[in-house]
Design a protein around this motif. Structure first.
Motif, short mmCIF file in Angstrom:
data_model
loop_
_atom_site.label_atom_id
_atom_site.label_comp_id
_atom_site.label_asym_id
_atom_site.label_seq_id
_atom_site.Cartn_x
_atom_site.Cartn_y
_atom_site.Cartn_z
N ARG A 12 0.93 -1.55 0.21
CA ARG A 12 0.15 0.00 -0.21
C ARG A 12 0.78 1.42 0.01
NH1 ARG A 12 -5.56 -1.02 -0.16
NH2 ARG A 12 -6.26 -3.57 1.05
N ASN A 13 0.49 1.86 0.65
CA ASN A 13 0.89 3.41 0.80
C ASN A 13 3.14 2.86 1.74
OD1 ASN A 13 -0.20 3.45 3.45
ND2 ASN A 13 0.38 5.10 3.59
N ALA A 31 -1.48 9.29 11.83
CA ALA A 31 -2.60 10.12 11.61
C ALA A 31 -3.37 9.61 11.00
CB ALA A 31 -2.04 11.56 11.04
N ASN A 32 -5.07 9.71 10.46
CA ASN A 32 -5.99 9.29 9.76
C ASN A 32 -5.18 8.62 7.92
OD1 ASN A 32 -8.20 10.78 11.40
ND2 ASN A 32 -7.93 8.44 11.44
N SER A 34 -2.59 7.41 7.68
CA SER A 34 -1.21 7.57 7.43
C SER A 34 -0.73 5.73 6.91
CB SER A 34 0.39 7.84 8.62
OG SER A 34 -0.69 6.87 9.92
N GLY A 35 -1.29 4.88 7.49
CA GLY A 35 -1.09 3.35 6.76
C GLY A 35 -0.76 2.77 8.09
N LYS A 36 -1.46 2.62 9.32
CA LYS A 36 -1.33 1.70 10.54
C LYS A 36 -1.88 0.73 10.19
CE LYS A 36 -3.86 4.70 13.48
NZ LYS A 36 -4.14 5.67 11.38
N SER A 38 -2.52 -0.56 7.13
CA SER A 38 -1.74 -1.33 5.85
C SER A 38 -0.49 -2.18 7.03
CB SER A 38 -1.17 -0.91 5.39
OG SER A 38 -2.21 0.26 4.68
N ARG A 53 -9.12 -7.15 4.68
CA ARG A 53 -9.86 -5.73 4.01
C ARG A 53 -10.12 -5.30 1.53
NH1 ARG A 53 -6.84 -0.17 5.76
NH2 ARG A 53 -5.09 -0.68 4.68
N GLN A 59 -5.05 -5.93 -4.73
CA GLN A 59 -5.06 -4.26 -4.66
C GLN A 59 -3.90 -3.48 -3.00
OE1 GLN A 59 -8.97 -4.57 -2.58
NE2 GLN A 59 -9.96 -5.23 -4.25
N VAL A 60 -3.67 -4.65 -2.11
CA VAL A 60 -2.02 -4.26 -1.49
C VAL A 60 -0.96 -3.70 -2.43
CG1 VAL A 60 -4.02 -5.84 -0.14
CG2 VAL A 60 -1.21 -6.71 -1.06
N ILE A 61 -0.81 -3.95 -2.54
CA ILE A 61 0.50 -3.24 -3.90
C ILE A 61 0.57 -2.32 -4.09
CG2 ILE A 61 2.06 -4.16 -5.85
CD1 ILE A 61 0.05 -6.79 -6.35
N HIS A 63 0.45 1.59 -5.69
CA HIS A 63 0.34 1.82 -6.60
C HIS A 63 1.01 1.95 -7.41
CE1 HIS A 63 -3.57 2.21 -5.48
NE2 HIS A 63 -3.47 3.61 -5.07
N VAL A 333 -4.53 6.39 16.63
CA VAL A 333 -4.44 8.34 16.52
C VAL A 333 -3.40 8.46 16.88
CG1 VAL A 333 -5.35 9.53 15.59
CG2 VAL A 333 -6.31 7.66 14.41
N1 ATP Z 1 -2.24 -0.21 -3.13
C1 ATP Z 1 -1.73 1.50 -2.82
N2 ATP Z 1 -0.53 2.08 -3.12
C2 ATP Z 1 -0.47 3.48 -2.80
N3 ATP Z 1 -1.63 3.67 -1.57
C3 ATP Z 1 -2.87 3.05 -0.93
C4 ATP Z 1 -2.84 2.00 -2.04
N4 ATP Z 1 -3.98 1.25 -1.22
C5 ATP Z 1 -4.28 2.95 -0.38
N5 ATP Z 1 -3.56 2.88 -0.29
C6 ATP Z 1 -3.57 4.85 1.24
O1 ATP Z 1 -2.45 4.22 1.96
C7 ATP Z 1 -2.53 4.61 2.51
C8 ATP Z 1 -3.19 4.24 4.35
O2 ATP Z 1 -4.09 3.75 4.54
P1 ATP Z 1 -4.12 3.32 6.01
O3 ATP Z 1 -6.14 2.36 6.26
O4 ATP Z 1 -3.65 2.00 5.91
O5 ATP Z 1 -4.80 3.87 7.49
P2 ATP Z 1 -4.77 4.22 8.45
O6 ATP Z 1 -3.17 4.46 9.13
O7 ATP Z 1 -5.35 3.34 9.02
O8 ATP Z 1 -5.18 5.17 8.48
P3 ATP Z 1 -7.14 5.37 9.69
O9 ATP Z 1 -6.73 5.93 10.96
O10 ATP Z 1 -8.15 6.14 8.41
O11 ATP Z 1 -8.03 4.57 9.69
C9 ATP Z 1 -4.22 5.79 3.05
O12 ATP Z 1 -4.18 7.29 2.36
C10 ATP Z 1 -4.90 4.64 1.30
O13 ATP Z 1 -4.71 6.24 0.14
#
Ligand code: ATP
Length: 371
Positions: A12-13, A31-32, A34-36, A38, A53, A59-61, A63, A333
């Motif tokens: 992901r990110n 923060a929201n 940020s990638g937690k 993920s 999810r 989808q997790v690769i 982009h 968060v």
């Molecule tokens: N395949 C992908 N490639 C790159 N970025 C992605 C991909 N899929 C999702 N993202 C981005 O990854 C980011 C992290 O999402 P994630 O759900 O892990 O965050 P989080 O820290 O758990 O957020 P929250 O506190 O809002 O639940 C999001 O901004 C999302 O847009």
């Protein structure tokens, strides 16, 4: 056994990461977006071969990346490693345990027992029976060694019987063969499940009592066909209606764990918060029974704990995790909310996911207190 090292790439990110989690409580803040989640998702894929999810793994690769590669090292002696790689343009999932290629997800599940507690997990009570069956079978799989063999033979027989039913041919000789197999392995599955439930019940009741007092709550296993009748007879007599439906309507594939409060379905009477506590007790009890029966610990992935439980129940929940000697990854968060819930003797590792203007998340160790 706890994970002592995680190396992720293309998830992901998140930027490529190489971290050493603590053996017990790991708090991940950020923060929201940020990638937690993920990070938890990556660990979940390591142990379950699938995301919690994304329907499809590509989808997790990240982009603009070609593949996601996940690597974990467990602190066994000698260390056990798990490696997963999924390329965007290949449908195969490459899975390795201690350097050897494995074909079955069950090999990952066996290596890294884990439970996930997130907003979706709280739908366990209200959702379809399949979720509760999966919960039940997770427990049976980890404590009953002949479960997987019985389950595979049962599934094979069910598949063949369903295929014969759908083709609509009156091939009674073939049906006899597969029904015999289905009844044999179906009965074995039922025995294993029933034995597991008997061991699980007192552990669950004790755990629930520790979280919230709910004296009228009962957990009941239903095996998927009439209690008074033999599975072989049920299958034989249901041939015509099963043919009309095109599938086998009764059997262990319809088993369920009924959760009732004062004889009513628990979902109809419990508040959302109470349902969350019941599900938390179920999940914690799974890990406790695993520890008790096998000496192995269960890894817990807990997404956004503060949002899910109130302050008092959060504290009691954390006390259970402490008592269980398990490794846990808990996101929130704000790390302050979770940081002070632990005894001084419990090792707590803290991480922060920092994300830049482009949205890339970087996992950083921010503090560590060990006893
Ligand atoms: N395949 C992908 N490639 C790159 N970025 C992605 C991909 N899929 C999702 N993202 C981005 O990854 C980011 C992290 O999402 P994630 O759900 O892990 O965050 P989080 O820290 O758990 O957020 P929250 O506190 O809002 O639940 C999001 O901004 C999302 O847009």
């Amino acid at each position: 056994m706890p994970i002592e090292r995680l190396v992720f790439q293309g998830l992901r990110n998140l930027q490529a990461l190489d971290v050493s989690p603590g053996p017990r409580i790991n708090l991940i803040s950020g923060a929201n977006g940020s990638g937690k989640t993920s990070l938890l998702e990556g660990i979940h894929i390591l142990g379950m071969g699938r995301s919690f999810r994304a329907r499809r793994l590509p989808q997790v690769i990240t982009h603009d990346a070609d593949a996601v590669t996940l690597h974990g090292r467990l602190s066994t002696d000698p260390p056990t490693t798990i490696g997963i790689r999924r390329q965007r343009d290949h449908s195969d999932l490459l899975m390795k345990v201690s350097g050897e290629k494995v074909e079955r997800i069950a090999d990952l599940v066996e290596t890294l027992p884990m439970q996930l507690i997130n907003p979706d997990a709280f739908r366990l009570l209200e959702g379809p029976p399949a979720g509760r069956r999966e919960f039940l079978d997770w427990g049976v799989f980890h404590v009953k060694h002949d479960f997987i063999g019985a389950w595979q033979r049962f599934r094979r027989a069910l598949k063949h019987r369903n295929a014969l039913l759908r083709h609509g041919r009156m091939d009674d000789a073939s049906l006899n063969v597969w029904e015999h197999e289905l009844a044999q392995w179906g009965n074995r599955l039922d025995e294993l499940r029933a034995e597991w439930v008997e061991a699980f019940l007192p552990v669950f009741e004790e755990t629930l009592e520790g979280l919230i007092s709910m004296p009228g709550l009962r957990l009941r296993y239903s095996r998927g066909w009439d209690r008074q009748r033999e599975l072989a007879d049920v299958l034989h007599q249901a041939r015509d209606t099963d043919r009309q439906m095109g599938f086998t309507q009764q059997g262990p594939q319809r088993a369920d764990l009924g959760i009732r409060l004062n004889k009513r379905p628990a979902v109809e009477v419990l508040s959302r918060g109470q349902q969350k506590l019941v599900v938390s007790a179920l999940k914690l009890a799974q890990g406790r029974l695993l520890e008790r029966t096998t000496g192995r610990t269960c890894l817990y992935l807990i997404d956004d704990l503060p949002a899910e439980l109130d302050r008092t129940h959060r504290a009691v929940f954390c006390q259970w995790l402490e008592r269980m000697q398990c490794q846990a990854f808990i996101t929130s968060v704000d790390h302050e909310v979770l940081a002070n819930l632990w005894q001084d003797t419990t090792p707590v590792a803290m991480f922060h996911v920092k994300h830049d203007a482009e949205g890339a998340g970087q996992l950083q160790a921010i503090d560590r207190q060990t006893s």
